[in-house]
Design an enzyme around this catalytic site. Structure first.
Site, PDB file in Angstrom:
ATOM      1  N   LYS A 265       4.603 -49.144  82.129  1.00 11.18           N
ATOM      2  CA  LYS A 265       6.020 -49.546  82.123  1.00 11.18           C
ATOM      3  C   LYS A 265       6.767 -48.795  83.224  1.00 11.18           C
ATOM      4  O   LYS A 265       6.759 -47.567  83.266  1.00 11.18           O
ATOM      5  CB  LYS A 265       6.637 -49.228  80.751  1.00 11.18           C
ATOM      6  CG  LYS A 265       8.151 -49.466  80.669  1.00 11.18           C
ATOM      7  CD  LYS A 265       8.682 -49.174  79.255  1.00 11.18           C
ATOM      8  CE  LYS A 265      10.209 -49.291  79.201  1.00 11.18           C
ATOM      9  NZ  LYS A 265      10.763 -48.938  77.865  1.00 11.18           N
ATOM     10  N   ASP A 270      16.870 -47.254  82.243  1.00 13.58           N
ATOM     11  CA  ASP A 270      17.103 -48.088  81.065  1.00 13.58           C
ATOM     12  C   ASP A 270      18.442 -47.732  80.439  1.00 13.58           C
ATOM     13  O   ASP A 270      18.541 -46.781  79.657  1.00 13.58           O
ATOM     14  CB  ASP A 270      15.968 -47.885  80.051  1.00 13.58           C
ATOM     15  CG  ASP A 270      16.185 -48.691  78.776  1.00 13.58           C
ATOM     16  OD1 ASP A 270      17.062 -49.582  78.775  1.00 13.58           O
ATOM     17  OD2 ASP A 270      15.464 -48.420  77.788  1.00 13.58           O
ATOM     18  N   LYS A 277      23.080 -48.380  75.568  1.00 13.14           N
ATOM     19  CA  LYS A 277      22.785 -47.131  74.860  1.00 13.14           C
ATOM     20  C   LYS A 277      24.042 -46.280  74.786  1.00 13.14           C
ATOM     21  O   LYS A 277      24.973 -46.466  75.584  1.00 13.14           O
ATOM     22  CB  LYS A 277      21.701 -46.348  75.633  1.00 13.14           C
ATOM     23  CG  LYS A 277      20.324 -46.960  75.548  1.00 13.14           C
ATOM     24  CD  LYS A 277      19.293 -46.085  76.256  1.00 13.14           C
ATOM     25  CE  LYS A 277      17.913 -46.704  76.209  1.00 13.14           C
ATOM     26  NZ  LYS A 277      17.315 -46.781  74.864  1.00 13.14           N
ATOM     27  N   ASP A 288      12.121 -43.652  82.116  1.00 13.89           N
ATOM     28  CA  ASP A 288      11.528 -44.810  81.443  1.00 13.89           C
ATOM     29  C   ASP A 288      10.460 -45.470  82.329  1.00 13.89           C
ATOM     30  O   ASP A 288       9.952 -46.540  82.003  1.00 13.89           O
ATOM     31  CB  ASP A 288      12.641 -45.800  81.064  1.00 13.89           C
ATOM     32  CG  ASP A 288      12.329 -46.555  79.789  1.00 13.89           C
ATOM     33  OD1 ASP A 288      11.414 -46.131  79.063  1.00 13.89           O
ATOM     34  OD2 ASP A 288      12.991 -47.574  79.539  1.00 13.89           O
ATOM     35  N   ASP A 347      17.963 -53.820  74.515  1.00 15.08           N
ATOM     36  CA  ASP A 347      17.398 -52.502  74.772  1.00 15.08           C
ATOM     37  C   ASP A 347      15.895 -52.454  74.459  1.00 15.08           C
ATOM     38  O   ASP A 347      15.219 -51.496  74.816  1.00 15.08           O
ATOM     39  CB  ASP A 347      18.149 -51.460  73.936  1.00 15.08           C
ATOM     40  CG  ASP A 347      17.951 -50.045  74.443  1.00 15.08           C
ATOM     41  OD1 ASP A 347      17.373 -49.892  75.535  1.00 15.08           O
ATOM     42  OD2 ASP A 347      18.378 -49.102  73.748  1.00 15.08           O
ATOM     43  N   GLU A 349      13.565 -53.755  76.025  1.00 13.61           N
ATOM     44  CA  GLU A 349      13.235 -54.442  77.276  1.00 13.61           C
ATOM     45  C   GLU A 349      11.829 -54.128  77.764  1.00 13.61           C
ATOM     46  O   GLU A 349      11.238 -54.911  78.501  1.00 13.61           O
ATOM     47  CB  GLU A 349      14.250 -54.058  78.370  1.00 13.61           C
ATOM     48  CG  GLU A 349      13.955 -52.751  79.129  1.00 13.61           C
ATOM     49  CD  GLU A 349      13.943 -51.512  78.248  1.00 13.61           C
ATOM     50  OE1 GLU A 349      14.560 -51.548  77.178  1.00 13.61           O
ATOM     51  OE2 GLU A 349      13.296 -50.512  78.628  1.00 13.61           O
ATOM     52  N   ARG A 351       8.956 -54.091  76.260  1.00 21.55           N
ATOM     53  CA  ARG A 351       7.972 -55.095  75.833  1.00 21.55           C
ATOM     54  C   ARG A 351       8.179 -56.408  76.579  1.00 21.55           C
ATOM     55  O   ARG A 351       7.243 -57.167  76.762  1.00 21.55           O
ATOM     56  CB  ARG A 351       8.055 -55.256  74.308  1.00 21.55           C
ATOM     57  CG  ARG A 351       9.397 -55.695  73.809  1.00 21.55           C
ATOM     58  CD  ARG A 351       9.596 -55.416  72.323  1.00 21.55           C
ATOM     59  NE  ARG A 351       9.985 -54.026  72.059  1.00 21.55           N
ATOM     60  CZ  ARG A 351      10.243 -53.548  70.841  1.00 21.55           C
ATOM     61  NH1 ARG A 351      10.144 -54.306  69.782  1.00 21.55           N
ATOM     62  NH2 ARG A 351      10.591 -52.277  70.690  1.00 21.55           N
TER      63      ARG A 351
HETATM   64  N1  BES Z   1      12.971 -46.724  76.722  1.00 21.80           N
HETATM   65  C1  BES Z   1      13.359 -46.916  75.375  1.00 21.80           C
HETATM   66  C2  BES Z   1      12.533 -46.083  74.396  1.00 21.80           C
HETATM   67  C3  BES Z   1      12.796 -44.613  74.394  1.00 21.80           C
HETATM   68  C4  BES Z   1      13.795 -44.078  73.599  1.00 21.80           C
HETATM   69  C5  BES Z   1      12.017 -43.775  75.121  1.00 21.80           C
HETATM   70  C6  BES Z   1      14.002 -42.721  73.573  1.00 21.80           C
HETATM   71  C7  BES Z   1      12.223 -42.428  75.094  1.00 21.80           C
HETATM   72  C8  BES Z   1      13.209 -41.892  74.313  1.00 21.80           C
HETATM   73  C9  BES Z   1      13.162 -48.370  74.987  1.00 21.80           C
HETATM   74  O1  BES Z   1      13.391 -49.288  75.987  1.00 21.80           O
HETATM   75  C10 BES Z   1      14.157 -48.641  73.920  1.00 21.80           C
HETATM   76  O2  BES Z   1      15.318 -48.600  74.191  1.00 21.80           O
HETATM   77  N2  BES Z   1      13.675 -48.904  72.725  1.00 21.80           N
HETATM   78  C11 BES Z   1      14.507 -49.150  71.610  1.00 21.80           C
HETATM   79  C12 BES Z   1      13.893 -50.276  70.819  1.00 21.80           C
HETATM   80  C13 BES Z   1      14.779 -50.795  69.732  1.00 21.80           C
HETATM   81  C14 BES Z   1      15.987 -51.498  70.325  1.00 21.80           C
HETATM   82  C15 BES Z   1      13.989 -51.751  68.883  1.00 21.80           C
HETATM   83  C16 BES Z   1      14.567 -47.873  70.781  1.00 21.80           C
HETATM   84  O3  BES Z   1      13.554 -47.177  70.669  1.00 21.80           O
HETATM   85  O4  BES Z   1      15.649 -47.568  70.271  1.00 21.80           O
HETATM   86 ZN    ZN Z   2      13.108 -48.657  77.890  1.00 21.16          ZN
HETATM   87 MN    MN Z   3      15.436 -49.805  76.113  1.00 27.62          MN
END
Ligand code: BES
Ligand code: ZN
Ligand code: MN
Length: 495
Positions: A265, A270, A277, A288, A347, A349, A351
């Protein structure tokens, strides 16, 4: 840092600092004994005074020695001599390296490679020494107007008389891993305004240019459009930076050998998109792209070692930003595989870009596909910052990765990918939703990816907790480069 082999007897060596092992109960390693006799017994004296107890990972720098050829000595203690585990060995090495960081010593002879570590060989020991000594000497200077004070240590010689060949092999492997880790750290530490998808693509091209059997190909948005990557491109639409699909291809194996494919990835920032966020700690979302950084580091290491394998690295790279043209919650996009996706949270994104890269991976007729991604905050909740999350559709591959992680001391822990969880991704309007609700977020994210990986053996590493450190030590860790390279070394050995 230079890492060399020193295979002459200690009696005929000169060094600024000799590093030797001591153990519990005032036991000396063979090198410590030699040092003791060359210096008229001062090591025994020091141990008797109790200045170093022999407890695991204690260190003592002796700054002056009555022996002209060795200016100093660093004693490193390893606890009970007969119960030295791999983890404990590494812990003591880390302590030794950290002690040296604050000294004026520029070159050392290290006599720690011949230690007996449970279940490990001299090659492994040497690899760990190089990795452990390299890590604390990493400095991020790219964005400072004045670079940080230069660290003194520039040369580490691993001493061995009996296992020189095995140790030289370990040194070479350790250098490749350490340089892969340093590369991954550097691109991950770079801010999002410098490390854009375009920058990552340039890095891949630069790395490829260094090896004749490594090549890079960069696909632009137009070409991705033609391939039908509607999911990946929907994320990038919200950003002014053009997305890139980066492929690195390493050919070290037979022409017809199926490649090991890594997918990383590469979200260079992000912000969450329209599902923005919160602002606290949002700067950390420049990390990210740590999955892509690990792919670059692992491919560089494989090429440096000229492993007899075919390996492909695929990096979908984009930003995730809020914009008038960005994905909106409820939008439905069509992936390259043809599955339609309802984007309930912009968010989620990672996947969305990974699914198209995983479909694209099929074109390489992969032996196995391993993706790595800072995919879910839920992984931090489940596993903290210790192991990376491991999920996959093939037990052999998952076990191979687990075993490699134990050897590399770059841990993973498997989570279940059971069918029962798939229901959480049901959508009323499209084939699949991009989020699965509050429960088991790491698993449902992997469930989403699993819909696109049915045609090959696949494993997924969620590195959200392991790829970087927050707080005072904020910065990238370079994980899971050590794990990936160990997996490749194991595969090369088996072949
Ligand atoms: N890049 C984030 C995941 C992440 C969060 C990595 C904190 C490192 C630290 C990912 O893109 C994301 O935002 N995931 C969301 C998914 C949710 C919306 C289902 C998350 O983990 O909150
Ligand atoms: Zn992300
Ligand atoms: Mn995200």
């Amino acid at each position: 840092m230079d890492y060399l082999l020193a295979n002459t007897p200690l009696e005929s060596l000169e060094t600024e600092c000799l590093i030797v092992a001591v153990f519990a109960n005032q036991k000396l390693s063979p090198a410590a004994q030699t040092l003791d006799s060359l210096t008229g017994g001062i090591i025994t004296d020091i141990l008797q005074r109790g200045d170093i107890k022999g407890k695991l990972a204690e260190t003592l720098l002796i700054n002056y020695l009555p022996y002209a050829a060795f200016k100093r000595a660093l004693l490193v203690s390893f606890g009970d001599e007969n119960e030295l585990t791999a983890k404990d060995y590494r812990k003591a090495l880390n302590a030794a390296a950290k002690t040296l960081k604050t000294t004026q010593i520029s070159s050392v002879v290290c006599c720690l490679a011949e230690a007996k570590v449970n279940g490990q060989c001299a090659t492994w020991n040497a690899r760990q020494i190089v990795e452990a000594f390299d890590a604390p000497f990493y400095q991020f200077n790219d964005c400072k107007s004045k670079p940080a004070d230069k660290l003194c240590l520039t040369s580490v010689s691993l001493h061995s008389l009996t296992e020189a060949k095995a140790i030289q092999t370990g040194i070479n492997q350790g250098i490749a891993i350490a340089q892969g880790v340093a590369l991954a750290k550097r691109v991950s530490d770079l801010p999002g305004n410098i490390c854009t998808p375009t920058y990552l693509a340039e890095q891949a091209v630069d790395i490829a240019a260094q090896y004749p059997n490594l090549s890079a190909e960069i696909l632009e948005e137009e070409q991705m459009q033609k391939l039908g990557m509607g999911s990946f491109l929907s994320v990038s639409r919200g950003s002014r930076q053009p997305a890139k699909l980066i492929t690195l291809e390493y050919k070290g194996g037979a022409d017809d050998a199926q490649p090991i494919v890594f997918v990383g990835k590469g979200l260079t920032f992000d912000a969450g998109g329209i599902s923005l966020k919160s602002s606290a700690g949002m700067d950390e979302m420049k990390y990210d792209m740590c999955g892509s950084a690990a792919v670059l580091g692992a491919l560089q290491a494989a090429a440096q070692l000229q492993l007899p394998l075919n390996i492909v690295g695929i990096i979908p790279s984009s930003e995730n930003m809020p914009d008038g043209d960005a994905n909106k919650p409820g939008d439905i996009v069509t992936s390259m595989a043809g599955l339609t996706i309802e984007i309930l949270n912009t968010d989620a994104e990672g996947r969305l870009i990974l699914c198209d890269a995983l479909t694209y991976a099929k074109k390489f007729n992969p032996d196995v596909v391993i993706d790595m991604a800072t995919l879910t905050g839920a992984c931090l909740v489940a596993l903290g910052r210790v192991p990376s999350g491991l999920l996959g559709n093939d037990d052999t591959l998952c076990n191979d990765l687990f075993n490699a992680s134990e050897t590399a001391l770059d841990s993973v822990w498997r989570l279940p990918l059971w069918d029962e969880y798939q229901d959480q991704l049901k959508s009323n309007f499209a084939d699949i939703a991009n989020i699965g609700g509050r429960d088991a977020g790491t698993i449902t994210a992997a469930c989403f990816l699993s819909r696109f990986t049915k045609d090959y053996q696949w494993a997924h590493l969620d590195i959200a907790g392991t790829a970087w450190k927050s707080g005072d030590a904020k910065g990238a860790t370079g994980r899971p480069v050590p794990l990936l390279v160990q997996y490749l070394l194991n595969r090369a050995n088996a072949a």
